[in-house]
Design a protein around this motif. Structure first.
Motif, PDB file in Angstrom:
ATOM      1  N   SER A 145     -51.483  21.744  23.146  1.00 21.72           N
ATOM      2  CA  SER A 145     -52.772  22.434  23.280  1.00 21.72           C
ATOM      3  C   SER A 145     -53.349  22.367  24.684  1.00 21.72           C
ATOM      4  O   SER A 145     -54.156  23.199  25.064  1.00 21.72           O
ATOM      5  CB  SER A 145     -53.775  21.889  22.270  1.00 21.72           C
ATOM      6  N   GLU A 172     -50.341  18.049  27.686  1.00 21.13           N
ATOM      7  CA  GLU A 172     -49.278  17.158  27.228  1.00 21.13           C
ATOM      8  C   GLU A 172     -48.316  17.974  26.367  1.00 21.13           C
ATOM      9  O   GLU A 172     -48.750  18.706  25.489  1.00 21.13           O
ATOM     10  CB  GLU A 172     -49.830  16.000  26.397  1.00 21.13           C
ATOM     11  N   HIS A 218     -56.460  14.458  15.828  1.00 19.11           N
ATOM     12  CA  HIS A 218     -56.975  13.202  16.397  1.00 19.11           C
ATOM     13  C   HIS A 218     -57.437  12.249  15.286  1.00 19.11           C
ATOM     14  O   HIS A 218     -57.195  11.045  15.342  1.00 19.11           O
ATOM     15  CB  HIS A 218     -58.137  13.483  17.350  1.00 19.11           C
ATOM     16  N   GLY A 246     -60.985  14.688  26.373  1.00 21.08           N
ATOM     17  CA  GLY A 246     -61.326  15.461  27.551  1.00 21.08           C
ATOM     18  C   GLY A 246     -62.033  16.762  27.200  1.00 21.08           C
ATOM     19  O   GLY A 246     -62.835  17.270  27.975  1.00 21.08           O
ATOM     20  N   GLY A 247     -61.744  17.291  26.034  1.00 19.91           N
ATOM     21  CA  GLY A 247     -62.324  18.568  25.647  1.00 19.91           C
ATOM     22  C   GLY A 247     -63.404  18.465  24.580  1.00 19.91           C
ATOM     23  O   GLY A 247     -64.143  19.422  24.361  1.00 19.91           O
ATOM     24  N   GLY A 305     -64.806  12.589  27.974  1.00 22.32           N
ATOM     25  CA  GLY A 305     -63.677  12.480  28.907  1.00 22.32           C
ATOM     26  C   GLY A 305     -63.900  13.333  30.147  1.00 22.32           C
ATOM     27  O   GLY A 305     -63.548  12.946  31.267  1.00 22.32           O
ATOM     28  N   GLU A 306     -64.507  14.487  29.921  1.00 23.38           N
ATOM     29  CA  GLU A 306     -64.830  15.390  31.014  1.00 23.38           C
ATOM     30  C   GLU A 306     -65.829  14.719  31.969  1.00 23.38           C
ATOM     31  O   GLU A 306     -65.727  14.868  33.193  1.00 23.38           O
ATOM     32  CB  GLU A 306     -65.452  16.640  30.390  1.00 23.38           C
ATOM     33  N   PRO A 358     -56.255  11.937  36.077  1.00 22.38           N
ATOM     34  CA  PRO A 358     -57.456  11.964  35.236  1.00 22.38           C
ATOM     35  C   PRO A 358     -58.433  10.845  35.571  1.00 22.38           C
ATOM     36  O   PRO A 358     -58.035   9.748  35.965  1.00 22.38           O
ATOM     37  CB  PRO A 358     -56.901  11.798  33.824  1.00 22.38           C
ATOM     38  N   GLY A 359     -59.701  11.137  35.374  1.00 20.06           N
ATOM     39  CA  GLY A 359     -60.743  10.238  35.840  1.00 20.06           C
ATOM     40  C   GLY A 359     -60.947   9.009  34.985  1.00 20.06           C
ATOM     41  O   GLY A 359     -61.383   7.969  35.488  1.00 20.06           O
ATOM     42  N   GLY A 401     -58.727  10.657  23.869  1.00 19.48           N
ATOM     43  CA  GLY A 401     -58.350  10.008  25.120  1.00 19.48           C
ATOM     44  C   GLY A 401     -59.288   8.901  25.581  1.00 19.48           C
ATOM     45  O   GLY A 401     -58.846   7.866  26.099  1.00 19.48           O
ATOM     46  N   ARG A 447     -59.000   5.181  24.709  1.00 19.34           N
ATOM     47  CA  ARG A 447     -58.124   4.259  25.452  1.00 19.34           C
ATOM     48  C   ARG A 447     -58.937   3.276  26.269  1.00 19.34           C
ATOM     49  O   ARG A 447     -58.433   2.230  26.668  1.00 19.34           O
ATOM     50  CB  ARG A 447     -57.254   5.028  26.444  1.00 19.34           C
ATOM     51  N   ASN A 448     -60.155   3.643  26.562  1.00 21.84           N
ATOM     52  CA  ASN A 448     -60.977   2.853  27.489  1.00 21.84           C
ATOM     53  C   ASN A 448     -61.208   1.441  26.935  1.00 21.84           C
ATOM     54  O   ASN A 448     -61.757   1.271  25.843  1.00 21.84           O
ATOM     55  CB  ASN A 448     -62.304   3.576  27.716  1.00 21.84           C
ATOM     56  N   CYS A 472     -54.113   7.763  21.281  1.00 19.22           N
ATOM     57  CA  CYS A 472     -55.478   8.219  21.564  1.00 19.22           C
ATOM     58  C   CYS A 472     -55.416   9.555  22.283  1.00 19.22           C
ATOM     59  O   CYS A 472     -56.028  10.534  21.871  1.00 19.22           O
ATOM     60  CB  CYS A 472     -56.205   7.203  22.444  1.00 19.22           C
TER      61      CYS A 472
HETATM   62  N1  LIG Z   1     -59.133   4.564  30.027  1.00 21.08           N
HETATM   63  C1  LIG Z   1     -59.885   5.651  29.867  1.00 21.08           C
HETATM   64  N2  LIG Z   1     -61.225   5.594  29.959  1.00 21.08           N
HETATM   65  C2  LIG Z   1     -61.988   6.694  29.803  1.00 21.08           C
HETATM   66  N3  LIG Z   1     -61.498   7.909  29.614  1.00 21.08           N
HETATM   67  C3  LIG Z   1     -60.162   8.041  29.517  1.00 21.08           C
HETATM   68  C4  LIG Z   1     -59.287   6.921  29.633  1.00 21.08           C
HETATM   69  N4  LIG Z   1     -58.011   7.364  29.518  1.00 21.08           N
HETATM   70  C5  LIG Z   1     -58.095   8.693  29.327  1.00 21.08           C
HETATM   71  N5  LIG Z   1     -59.376   9.114  29.344  1.00 21.08           N
HETATM   72  C6  LIG Z   1     -59.880  10.474  29.256  1.00 21.08           C
HETATM   73  O1  LIG Z   1     -59.369  11.124  28.126  1.00 21.08           O
HETATM   74  C7  LIG Z   1     -59.219  12.520  28.373  1.00 21.08           C
HETATM   75  C8  LIG Z   1     -57.867  12.997  27.901  1.00 21.08           C
HETATM   76  O2  LIG Z   1     -57.839  12.803  26.528  1.00 21.08           O
HETATM   77  P1  LIG Z   1     -57.033  13.706  25.506  1.00 21.08           P
HETATM   78  O3  LIG Z   1     -55.626  13.803  25.928  1.00 21.08           O
HETATM   79  O4  LIG Z   1     -57.301  13.169  24.144  1.00 21.08           O
HETATM   80  O5  LIG Z   1     -57.857  15.009  25.599  1.00 21.08           O
HETATM   81  P2  LIG Z   1     -57.711  16.451  26.161  1.00 21.08           P
HETATM   82  O6  LIG Z   1     -56.384  17.009  26.013  1.00 21.08           O
HETATM   83  O7  LIG Z   1     -58.301  16.448  27.511  1.00 21.08           O
HETATM   84  O8  LIG Z   1     -58.720  17.174  25.192  1.00 21.08           O
HETATM   85  P3  LIG Z   1     -58.665  17.497  23.635  1.00 21.08           P
HETATM   86  O9  LIG Z   1     -57.958  16.417  22.924  1.00 21.08           O
HETATM   87  O10 LIG Z   1     -60.087  17.569  23.287  1.00 21.08           O
HETATM   88  O11 LIG Z   1     -57.984  18.812  23.549  1.00 21.08           O
HETATM   89  C9  LIG Z   1     -59.438  12.720  29.871  1.00 21.08           C
HETATM   90  O12 LIG Z   1     -60.706  13.298  30.073  1.00 21.08           O
HETATM   91  C10 LIG Z   1     -59.373  11.309  30.427  1.00 21.08           C
HETATM   92  O13 LIG Z   1     -60.187  11.101  31.574  1.00 21.08           O
END
Ligand SMILES: Nc1ncnc2c1ncn2[C@@H]1O[C@H](COP(=O)(O)OP(=O)(O)OP(=O)(O)O)[C@@H](O)[C@H]1O
Lengths: 239, 338
Positions: free
Chosen positions: B9, B12, B113, B135-136, B161-162, B176-177, B267, B270-271, B297
């Protein structure tokens, strides 16, 4: 007609707004289904293939080769066709052939003694174009596919060319400029559109020459580099 | 029944196999190409999925010692997400389903999720509250039972996440931040800067843009030397502000609905600071808290295969006409009465 022993080709054409699938045994077309009703490929393609195989009474594993219109064309359309073909071939172990979309388009008006120039419009208002020539009953590339600004079509068209493809959507000035040339001929309107039967035919030639694509890494022929802004410039966006 | 899960999506590329025996194999291909651009470039993501999905699927099949004939169904994310990315996974899934004559089931990525906590026992007891922080998306969901959801609140601007990603950019950290901020925060004081919490009383909605702007103004007012010196403190204080809001809202929802568990997925789960806060919350309130292993996550196909397995057992199938749904919402598949 004898078709046992012939290579069974499943052909897919989704490079433009036309969604077309065909099954051929060697050079013999067994079935073709074509929809020209807009961008419905994401919904219709898989169901069309499924139905066509059912109509033919063919099991998926009776297909030997997948021939996909590989571009240039609409990025989304190309991805739909190629991704579907990859999934299908991964499961069934078929070989994959990426057919140059413009070559399949050039084949449709039939065997002519002129150089054939197919054009497709890109989303950015440029043209994808190439020139092909018939040698006996097989098409050969005369000028490789490229991206062309519309204004350059007149220059690009070789003497005596047969023009086919997206002729109707050319800007009026370019179109009349091309039409005013006495040496250039236009393909019949009903033969200017992509079709999976043509993809199957080109696929047959490529198959005979052993020109297969690598299933794992195959990508559409995008022909357009994609440029994005790197991080240095990005900070300005953050507000 | 062995279910092949496919997830493409966003950025990844992932495949997994799930059956009655649990997770048989999984693989995630992370697209590093976006790092240089400070965020996901959709066109690059689509292109990369096209190059990597087939080898990723091959890998999990080989890893599990299976052949394609052994598969019983294909589950695939059909939304929400980037349309060009979704299209690749969805059509590869359809190609497999047609060629192998297998059932296809489309999975909502957010629901995926939620299933990340159901990969390994013990599973959360339901009804539960699930906080989806990626992130989304940032959503607080009441999970009455699997397949039956009520979205209690969502973010009105940036996803959590954003917010991490944007603040990392402001602070000159990489993409990623989330991980970058977490690393920078390790040496900082959490109460060094008091950033606004944006708690929005009486609502389960979230807002992180005020917090992001506060960090921006704070950072701008500093001299370059101060910026460097205060980096860890700013990162730690920002991280704490996000964690406080997430934990406070989740706790309030748990109490109001009297649920039996709290899950945090996506995501941002994970923090480690967030995970620690959740452990503390569990210890203080007695509410059992569930957080997936870090690899489950962030986006992954294991959760998609798991969700597909569940729905297939309940007779759910998707039509071959299933279209990508870039802005799909989390809806219930099963009504409370059935
Ligand atoms: N250790 C961490 N602390 C805080 N944020 C984190 C950490 N590791 C990853 N993220 C955040 O998680 C997000 C990625 O997560 P994920 O892969 O679940 O989501 P996505 O693909 O961006 O969005 P979605 O799952 O909503 O489609 C990024 O915004 C990233 O900064």
């Amino acid at each position: 007609m004898e078709t046992t022993g012939a290579v069974n080709i499943l052909a897919i054409e989704t490079a433009t707004q036309i969604c077309s699938v065909a099954v051929a045994a060697g050079e013999l077309l067994l079935a073709e289904e074509t929809l020209n009703i807009g961008r419905i490929h994401a919904e219709k393609l898989a169901a069309l293939v499924d139905q066509l195989l059912a109509e033919l009474g063919k099991r998926p594993d009776e297909i030997d080769v997948l021939a996909v219109s590989g571009g240039p064309g609409s990025f989304t359309g190309l991805r739909i066709g190629l991704a579907f073909a990859k999934g299908f071939a991964l499961a069934g172990g078929q070989r994959l052939i990426l057919v140059p979309t413009l070559m399949a388009l050039a084949l449709r008006p039939g065997i002519v003694r002129r150089p054939v120039c197919p054009v497709l419009r890109s989303r950015r208002g440029e043209l994808y174009a190439a020139v092909y020539e018939w040698r006996g009953s097989e098409l050969m590339t005369a000028v490789a596919e490229r991206v062309l600004p519309e204004e350059e079509l007149g220059l690009f068209l070789p003497r005596g060319a047969l023009l086919t493809g997206d002729v109707d959507s050319l800007p009026p000035e370019i179109r009349s400029q091309v039409e005013s040339r006495e040496d250039v001929e236009l393909a019949a309107p009903w033969l200017r559109t992509p079709s999976a039967a043509a993809v199957a035919q080109v696929g047959f030639w490529l198959c005979r020459r052993g020109e297969f694509a690598d299933l794992d890494t195959a990508e559409p022929r995008y022909l357009q580099e994609f440029v994005a802004r790197k991080l240095e410039g990005v900070e300005k966006h953050v507000q | 029944m062995i279910v092949l899960g496919i997830e493409t999506s966003c950025d990844e590329t992932s495949a997994a196999l799930y059956s009655e025996q649990g997770l048989l194999a999984h693989a995630v291909h992370y697209q590093a190409v976006h790092e240089e651009y400070g965020g996901v470039v959709p066109e690059f993501a689509s292109r990369a999925h096209m190059r990597t999905l087939i080898p990723t699927i091959r890998y999990v099949i080989r890893r599990a010692g299976l052949s394609f004939r052994d598969l019983g169904a294909v589950a695939v994310t059909y939304g929400p997400g980037l349309v060009g990315s979704l299209i690749v996974g969805l059509n590869v899934a359809k190609g497999l389903a047609v060629a192998l004559r297998l059932p296809l089931v489309g999975i909502n990525h957010i629901e995926g999720h939620i299933f990340a906590n159901f990969l390994e026992e013990p599973f959360p007891e339901l009804p539960g509250v699930c906080l989806v922080v990626s992130g989304g998306h940032t959503q607080l969901v009441l999970v009455r039972r699997l397949g039956d959801y009520q979205v209690l609140g969502r973010t009105r601007d940036d996803a959590a996440g954003e917010a991490f990603d944007k603040v990392a950019r402001i602070l000159g950290l990489g993409y990623p931040g989330g991980p970058a901020i977490e690393a920078a925060a390790a040496a900082g004081q959490e109460n060094a800067v008091s950033f606004p919490r944006g708690l929005m009383e009486n609502s389960y909605d979230f807002s992180f843009s005020g917090l992001k702007t506060a960090v921006l103004y704070y950072h701008r007012a500093l001299s370059p030397q101060e910026r460097e010196k205060r980096l860890a403190d700013v990162a730690a204080s920002f991280q704490k502000a996000v964690v406080d809001v997430l934990v406070a809202k989740a706790l309030r929802a748990c109490q109001e609905f009297g649920v039996r568990s709290l899950s945090v997925v996506g995501g941002v789960a994970r923090n480690r600071r967030l995970r620690r806060a959740l452990e503390e919350l569990a210890a203080e309130t007695g509410i059992p808290v569930f957080v997936p292993k870090p690899e489950f996550c962030t986006d992954n196909a294991a959760m998609i295969a798991r969700a597909g397995f569940f729905h297939l057992l309940h007779g759910v199938r998707s039509d071959l006409r299933l279209a990508p749904a870039p802005s799909l919402n989390l809806d219930s598949r099963y009504l409370p009465t059935d």
